[in-house]
Enzyme design. Structure first.
Site, PDB file in Angstrom:
ATOM      1  CG  ASP A  88      -2.061  -1.026   1.071  1.00 44.80           C
ATOM      2  OD1 ASP A  88      -2.276  -1.502  -0.053  1.00 44.80           O
ATOM      3  OD2 ASP A  88      -2.697  -1.354   2.096  1.00 44.80           O
ATOM      4  CG  ASP A  90      -0.796   3.311   4.243  1.00 49.48           C
ATOM      5  OD1 ASP A  90       0.016   2.408   3.945  1.00 49.48           O
ATOM      6  OD2 ASP A  90      -1.847   3.081   4.867  1.00 49.48           O
ATOM      7  CG  HIS A 386      -2.352   9.743  -0.454  1.00 46.32           C
ATOM      8  ND1 HIS A 386      -2.384   9.228   0.816  1.00 46.32           N
ATOM      9  CD2 HIS A 386      -1.110   9.480  -0.923  1.00 46.32           C
ATOM     10  CE1 HIS A 386      -1.211   8.686   1.103  1.00 46.32           C
ATOM     11  NE2 HIS A 386      -0.422   8.835   0.072  1.00 46.32           N
TER      12      HIS A 386
END
Length: 812
Positions: A88, A90, A386
């Protein structure tokens, strides 16, 4: 999921099998995809494992149950051409990628980092066309957070065990969240209601029908439903519209704003209005518009799912993860339906904006399309790289794939899809009308105001319903007479602030800067699991132990419990990633003063059981004052002359004494009356001669003695987890199930439906399986639950020290 022969191929590693399956179809034969099942390396589950004297150097080890998986990944990496870490985007994903790189040992020049916001063919191909390297600042930010939480959790929790009760825990963020719930509860307790009166009226322009409508209105408003509740506001507005009537509120008398806090004055004005003649003296009309809300970020997604769907934050994130990683849509294949769901940015890509505007123009109507795209500002700490949570393909309409989704997947996807499309639609247009109605009375010139709002153009509300309780006013003109069909003097009291629910607590955490989007769900889950707060009617209230722990931490660790300081530390952790702040310095800034505070608290903190608080009650046995004490089940009332007098009584959350209710039942052992008592497990019957007789019986919800549970029935099946016990048939409220006979040491549970299947497998020598993953496969469980692979204690991977390292589970 992955092809076994990875020689001279490119190895791709993601977190989960579902994600691997979706990505695999977008890559060619030169790639093989494996899943790491989350973190493969982390701080050990026991011990601090952080060298406080050596710049917080952490000690990491292979995560429990991952040794075999790591061996598989190492074998694949040994022969691969290039390694692509596609976890991912993040901090948590970056940390997983870093740990994988450190563990697998592939040279840096052959290790690539790929990130993508959505699991679609274009997003995957674009990411692999421009791979990057691991962002060490992002890794350090996650590592600093992990170590900071470990220090707080592992150094304060043992103190709470000694001074309050065993098994308690503290957390840098969870303790502040509990404090918010405790403070709100105390605000409610301390709240003193203030009396005030309103004199609303219901008017009609049908003067000839005044008496008839008065009777009909009284009959309607007096109706009660099965829950003894009257008509809702919406139902009242519908009735009024159908009968040419409307609500109005007394606004002023002789030009002064109407306000009264006593019944005598209110009733005097009410009486003066009874014979008054009412005239419309002014009509004020204006136009207004309401702009659509921005597309979802993590916090607003959780809030809307709670308010609209009744989903807990944890449930929302679980379903969103499924939608992100990919859903099998039959002939369409497995598709990721939404973008990454952990985000604090409302940003939308140019492609997403173009697609949304095209869909609106073609399918909803050109008049619903604003001239330019709608743009929204994000919070100051939002990561603009994002995107907001949105559908990956706006043309995949929820209703068209409903049959391929579970009910909860469909509801959440529909909500995300509608919010995204609505965010790019035109504003809703309203006409707002205010009627001013006056009457000359003995009390003075009374002015009533009635307001109504009419939807002129539905705009974005066509697909994102906002719910409106606006009344529809009757057609009148200035100078018209209206008749009152009801004038009522109503007593009211100001209300205390509402308790937090999941949605409002997430909103409050976000507003105060406590935690981050990825942690809100785990924070709310943790404070309930720890027994610090409880939820009733979807509202949070603190438990006795939650209040005691909060008070202890507030007294001895004021900085940790300070919201401003917690917010500051969150910002410092963000700056490690965004401004290259030295993570070791950030930890020293926190730990150096914390160390002194911890030492002082260890010496000076009193045990909770040693503290007493006066009460208003007198001991019924010796007439001495009663005091509040703290025990293993929370607060209770005790005689101040303890231990000479051992009288004690439970109390409710407000501290009121709970008087034991003597029942008709007799003690089966001594024959004395049984009394109804309450423990942390619920109501039960106890002998009135306690503690001489300690008989206790379970009761059902009607207060009847519950029949004893039948003894567990043996099956001959071995327990696959502890390998020492046997699965037996037990009974629960929902029916029979299989559980280990070594309970509570082993808490294995298996569906009763598997009984014959397991007997057949054991007869074939296939049961018990060697690993938990094999057990999940044999039991037909979701692959996500197969993440743990059993590792014998003797074979555990030795801990290894490295310079900088992180995990998904946080002590927050």
């Amino acid at each position: 999921m992955a092809k076994k022969n990875s020689a001279s191929k490119n190895l791709v590693i993601v977190e989960s099998p579902a994600k691997a399956k979706t990505i695999n179809k977008y890559l060619g034969d030169d790639f093989v995809v494996h899943a790491s099942m989350g973190h493969v390396r982390d701080l050990p589950s026991t011990g601090l494992c952080v060298d406080l004297e050596n710049n917080f150097e952490p000690t990491y080890e292979i995560t429990e149950g991952r040794k075999k998986l790591v061996g598989t990944l190492k074998a694949a990496a040994k022969n691969c051409n290039m390694l692509y870490l596609a976890t991912d985007l993040d901090r948590e994903g970056e940390a997983i990628a870093w740990h994988l790189a450190q563990t697998l040992g592939v040279p840096e020049e052959r290790t690539n980092r790929v990130i993508f916001n959505a699991i679609t063919k274009k997003a995957i191909q674009d990411a692999f066309a421009a791979p990057g390297k691991i962002d060490i600042d992002k890794v350090n930010a996650q590592q600093a957070r992990r170590i900071l939480d470990r220090i707080v959790g592992y150094q304060i929790s043992p103190l709470l065990w000694k001074k309050v009760a065993r098994g308690l825990s503290a957390g840098r963020v969870q303790s502040v969240a509990v404090k918010m719930v405790v403070e709100r509860e105390r605000e409610i307790r301390a709240f003193v209601p203030i009396e005030y009166w309103l004199i609303p009226a219901v008017f009609t322009n049908q003067l000839a029908l005044q008496n008839q409508l008065t009777k009909q209105w009284q009959e309607f408003i007096g109706q009660k439903d099965q829950k003894d509740k009257g008509p809702t506001i919406a139902e009242q507005n519908n009735w009024l519209a159908e009968h040419s009537a409307f609500n109005a509120e007394l606004s002023s008398i002789d030009g002064k704003t109407f306000s009264t806090d006593n019944a005598e004055q209110a009733k005097k004005i009410h009486q003066a209005l009874q014979s008054a003649a009412f005239v419309v003296t002014d009509i004020i009309e204006k136009s207004s518009s309401s702009r659509p809300a921005p597309p979802f970020i993590t916090s607003t997604l959780q809030q809307s799912a709670s308010n609209r769907l009744g989903f807990a934050a944890k449930r929302t994130m679980r379903i969103a993860q499924q939608l992100y990683e990919g859903i099998d849509l039959g002939s369409m294949g497995t598709l990721g339906l939404i973008t990454y769901m952990r985000t604090d940015s409302t940003h939308l890509s140019a492609e997403a904006l173009t697609d949304a505007r095209r869909y609106i123009g073609n399918n909803i109507g050109k008049n619903y399309l604003p001239e330019k795209p709608n743009f929204y500002s994000s919070g100051k700490n939002a990561q603009q790289a994002h995107e907001a949570v949105r559908p990956t393909d706006v043309d995949i309409v929820p209703e068209q794939i409903k049959d391929m989704l579970t009910d909860e997947q469909y509801k959440l996807y529909q909500m995300i899809w509608r919010r995204f499309v609505a965010s790019q639609m035109a504003a809703a247009q309203w006409n707002t009308t205010t009627l001013e109605i006056t009457a000359d009375t003995k009390a003075g010139k009374c002015l009533y105001k009635a307001q109504g709002r009419t939807l002129v153009f539905d705009g974005f509300t066509k697909i994102w319903h906002t719910g409106s309780a606006d009344q529809q006013l009757v057609a009148v003109k200035k100078g018209d007479k209206v008749a009152a069909i009801d004038i009522d003097a109503q007593q009211h009291f100001t209300k205390p602030p509402a308790r937090y629910n999941e949605a409002s607590l997430v909103k409050a955490l976000e507003k105060e800067g406590i935690g981050r989007p990825s942690t809100y769900a785990s924070i709310i889950s943790t404070i309930q699991d720890r027994g610090y707060v409880e939820q009733k009617d979807r509202q949070f209230s603190p438990t006795d132990i939650g209040e005691v722990v909060t008070d202890k931490l507030n007294e001895f660790f004021p900085q940790i419990m300070d919201m401003a300081f917690t917010r500051y530390m969150e910002e410092q952790l963000d700056k490690i990633e965004e401004q290259h702040l030295d993570w070791v310095k950030v930890l020293h800034e926190f730990y150096d003063p914390f160390k002194l505070t911890l030492a002082k608290a260890t010496d000076e903190m009193k045990h909770a059981k040693a503290e007493i608080t006066p009460s208003e009650y007198t001991c019924p046995k010796c007439n001495k004052p009663m005091v509040y004490r703290f025990g293993k089940n929370g607060k209770f009332l005790s005689c101040s002359d303890y231990p000479t007098c051992k009288f004690a009584s439970p109390c409710d959350k407000e501290g009121k004494m709970v008087v034991a209710e003597v029942t008709e039942h007799k003690c089966p052992n001594c024959g004395k009356p049984m009394v109804k008592k309450t423990s942390r497990f619920g109501a039960f019957l106890g002998c009135s001669d306690y503690p001489t007789c300690k008989t206790a019986l379970k009761i059902d919800k009607d207060g009847n003695i519950a029949p004893p549970k039948p003894p567990a029935e043996p099956t001959g099946l071995k327990c696959y987890k502890c390998e020492k016990g046997e699965l037996v048939i037990r009974q629960s409220k929902k029916g029979p199930f299989l559980g280990c006979n070594k309970f509570p040491r082993c808490r294995t549970i298996v569906s009763f439906k598997q009984l014959e299947n397991l007997k057949d497998l054991q007869a074939k020598g296939q049961w018990p399986p060697k690993t938990l993953a094999e057990a999940d496969t044999l039991l037909g469980r979701d692959k996500k639950s197969a993440a743990k692979t059993k590792t014998p204690a003797a074979e555990k991977e030795p801990a290894e020290k490295k310079n900088a390292k992180p995990k998904k589970k946080s002590e927050e």
